[in-house]
Design a protein around this motif. Sequence first.
Motif, PDB file in Angstrom:
ATOM      1  N   GLU A  11      -0.590   7.649 -10.948  1.00 17.87           N
ATOM      2  CA  GLU A  11      -2.024   8.002 -10.951  1.00 17.87           C
ATOM      3  C   GLU A  11      -2.628   7.961  -9.549  1.00 17.87           C
ATOM      4  O   GLU A  11      -3.823   8.201  -9.382  1.00 17.87           O
ATOM      5  CB  GLU A  11      -2.785   7.023 -11.860  1.00 17.87           C
ATOM      6  CG  GLU A  11      -2.412   7.139 -13.327  1.00 17.87           C
ATOM      7  CD  GLU A  11      -2.492   5.805 -14.051  1.00 17.87           C
ATOM      8  OE1 GLU A  11      -3.606   5.276 -14.150  1.00 17.87           O
ATOM      9  OE2 GLU A  11      -1.438   5.300 -14.482  1.00 17.87           O
ATOM     10  N   ASP A  12      -1.815   7.660  -8.561  1.00 15.28           N
ATOM     11  CA  ASP A  12      -2.311   7.465  -7.196  1.00 15.28           C
ATOM     12  C   ASP A  12      -2.745   8.790  -6.550  1.00 15.28           C
ATOM     13  O   ASP A  12      -1.956   9.724  -6.468  1.00 15.28           O
ATOM     14  CB  ASP A  12      -1.194   6.816  -6.362  1.00 15.28           C
ATOM     15  CG  ASP A  12      -1.670   6.404  -4.980  1.00 15.28           C
ATOM     16  OD1 ASP A  12      -2.894   6.289  -4.780  1.00 15.28           O
ATOM     17  OD2 ASP A  12      -0.807   6.189  -4.104  1.00 15.28           O
ATOM     18  N   VAL A  13      -4.004   8.839  -6.115  1.00 12.47           N
ATOM     19  CA  VAL A  13      -4.504  10.045  -5.421  1.00 12.47           C
ATOM     20  C   VAL A  13      -4.918   9.712  -3.978  1.00 12.47           C
ATOM     21  O   VAL A  13      -5.610  10.487  -3.330  1.00 12.47           O
ATOM     22  CB  VAL A  13      -5.689  10.695  -6.185  1.00 12.47           C
ATOM     23  CG1 VAL A  13      -5.232  11.289  -7.507  1.00 12.47           C
ATOM     24  CG2 VAL A  13      -6.832   9.697  -6.413  1.00 12.47           C
ATOM     25  N   SER A  14      -4.470   8.552  -3.483  1.00 11.21           N
ATOM     26  CA  SER A  14      -4.885   8.094  -2.145  1.00 11.21           C
ATOM     27  C   SER A  14      -4.552   9.118  -1.061  1.00 11.21           C
ATOM     28  O   SER A  14      -5.403   9.465  -0.233  1.00 11.21           O
ATOM     29  CB  SER A  14      -4.204   6.768  -1.803  1.00 11.21           C
ATOM     30  OG  SER A  14      -4.426   5.818  -2.807  1.00 11.21           O
ATOM     31  N   ASN A  15      -3.312   9.603  -1.059  1.00  8.63           N
ATOM     32  CA  ASN A  15      -2.902  10.523   0.006  1.00  8.63           C
ATOM     33  C   ASN A  15      -3.418  11.935  -0.227  1.00  8.63           C
ATOM     34  O   ASN A  15      -3.751  12.640   0.735  1.00  8.63           O
ATOM     35  CB  ASN A  15      -1.384  10.491   0.175  1.00  8.63           C
ATOM     36  CG  ASN A  15      -0.940   9.156   0.771  1.00  8.63           C
ATOM     37  OD1 ASN A  15      -1.324   8.796   1.880  1.00  8.63           O
ATOM     38  ND2 ASN A  15      -0.172   8.381   0.013  1.00  8.63           N
ATOM     39  N   LEU A  16      -3.561  12.319  -1.477  1.00  9.81           N
ATOM     40  CA  LEU A  16      -4.188  13.609  -1.798  1.00  9.81           C
ATOM     41  C   LEU A  16      -5.622  13.642  -1.248  1.00  9.81           C
ATOM     42  O   LEU A  16      -6.059  14.634  -0.663  1.00  9.81           O
ATOM     43  CB  LEU A  16      -4.207  13.827  -3.318  1.00  9.81           C
ATOM     44  CG  LEU A  16      -5.084  14.990  -3.783  1.00  9.81           C
ATOM     45  CD1 LEU A  16      -4.308  16.293  -3.718  1.00  9.81           C
ATOM     46  CD2 LEU A  16      -5.625  14.778  -5.183  1.00  9.81           C
TER      47      LEU A  16
ATOM     48  N   GLY B  16       0.803  -1.220   0.000  1.00  9.97           N
ATOM     49  CA  GLY B  16       0.000   0.000   0.000  1.00  9.97           C
ATOM     50  C   GLY B  16       0.833   1.265   0.000  1.00  9.97           C
ATOM     51  O   GLY B  16       1.988   1.275   0.434  1.00  9.97           O
ATOM     52  N   SER B  17       0.236   2.350  -0.507  1.00 13.46           N
ATOM     53  CA  SER B  17       0.963   3.617  -0.660  1.00 13.46           C
ATOM     54  C   SER B  17       0.695   4.613   0.465  1.00 13.46           C
ATOM     55  O   SER B  17       1.161   5.741   0.409  1.00 13.46           O
ATOM     56  CB  SER B  17       0.602   4.254  -2.008  1.00 13.46           C
ATOM     57  OG  SER B  17      -0.778   4.572  -2.053  1.00 13.46           O
TER      58      SER B  17
END
Length: 369
Positions: free
Chosen positions: A247-252, A9-10
């Motif tokens: 393309e990861d926007v999880s933390n945003l 996981g990021s």
Amino acid sequence: MKDVIDRIGSYPEEDVTFLLKDLSAVSIEKSTEEREKSIQSGIHYSEMLPIEYKPTDEYMKLFYASLEDSKQKVALAAGVVAEQIYEKSGKDAVLCSLARAGTPIGVLIKRYIKMKYHVSLPHYSISIIRDRGIDEIALHYMLKHHPEGKVAFIDGWTGKGAITKELIRSVERFNQRFGTRLSSEIAVLADPGHCADIYGTKEDFLIPSACLNSTVSGLVSRTVLNEKWIGPSDFHGAKYYKELSEEDVSNLYIETIAEQFPSIHKEAERLALRLQNDRVKPDWNGLASIETIQKQFGISNTNLIKPGVGETTRVLLRRVPWKILIQPGAEEALQHILLLAKDRGVPVEEYKNMSYRCCGLIRPAEKSL
């Protein structure tokens, strides 16, 4: 007893620990049509993964717009849930998100409690699978590491309550077998199905993390339970899509909503107190809508009916939709659903007779393609 964790996981490690076996090296994805055929012929959905939907630029613009529009609403709902969990269990709470829709919500609740009460609660993400139950190896792990802890189960939203029922069954069975006293209460941001014990709102509203797949959930896939890769002492599995990191926007997503916490925490406290004082048992009245739709559209299996904004979005992202039902006048709030339906050539019909804003119907195998 499983004691080694695959770090996947990021999200930052302090936000969540995934109790999942890393299946990143395994090729387990099937095309949407192939997967649908398999599911409706009796193969369990948890034995394979869908190919991750790659959103168009237009769709991502909608995601960012919906995040901007709803960030305060999501923050407030997360705060209301966090206040209720903390009031009930305090520093003994062990946050346990149900992967994967529950994971971003659990991260938000952990962040809220840290901001408001200066306490960093443990937070895990574990698998629960309809008709197959919760990951008992993961439950044992949490109980071993937090013997005095009070586990609080967290998910994103309710549809018709299949996972709520699964959680109640699984926890009851686990308690009987191992003499534990886990609570099967579930906490969700939105409870349009009227089947959660703790919720932020009953409104069927768009939680932006429902719009995307792994790229808003720490780059983690849906969970997998296939004995080809998962042994009896393994956690349930998942893939970590590192290749989607750009393309990861999880933390945003987390940061955007968490920034709202200082401005909503007093309102969250007030609303949580009101909900606690007026607590009513879940009445499951969303099921009446499902029964009506089932009769009207001649659908034999209720698993093919997915009510609510979150579940309808999932149908469009990873199943073979037959049609989408929407409440008259709800179009403005359902732009992402209308865009996905257009993208996939799925008919949209207005339908008044339901307690949800929208509902996704999966094409039954007997209906010709």
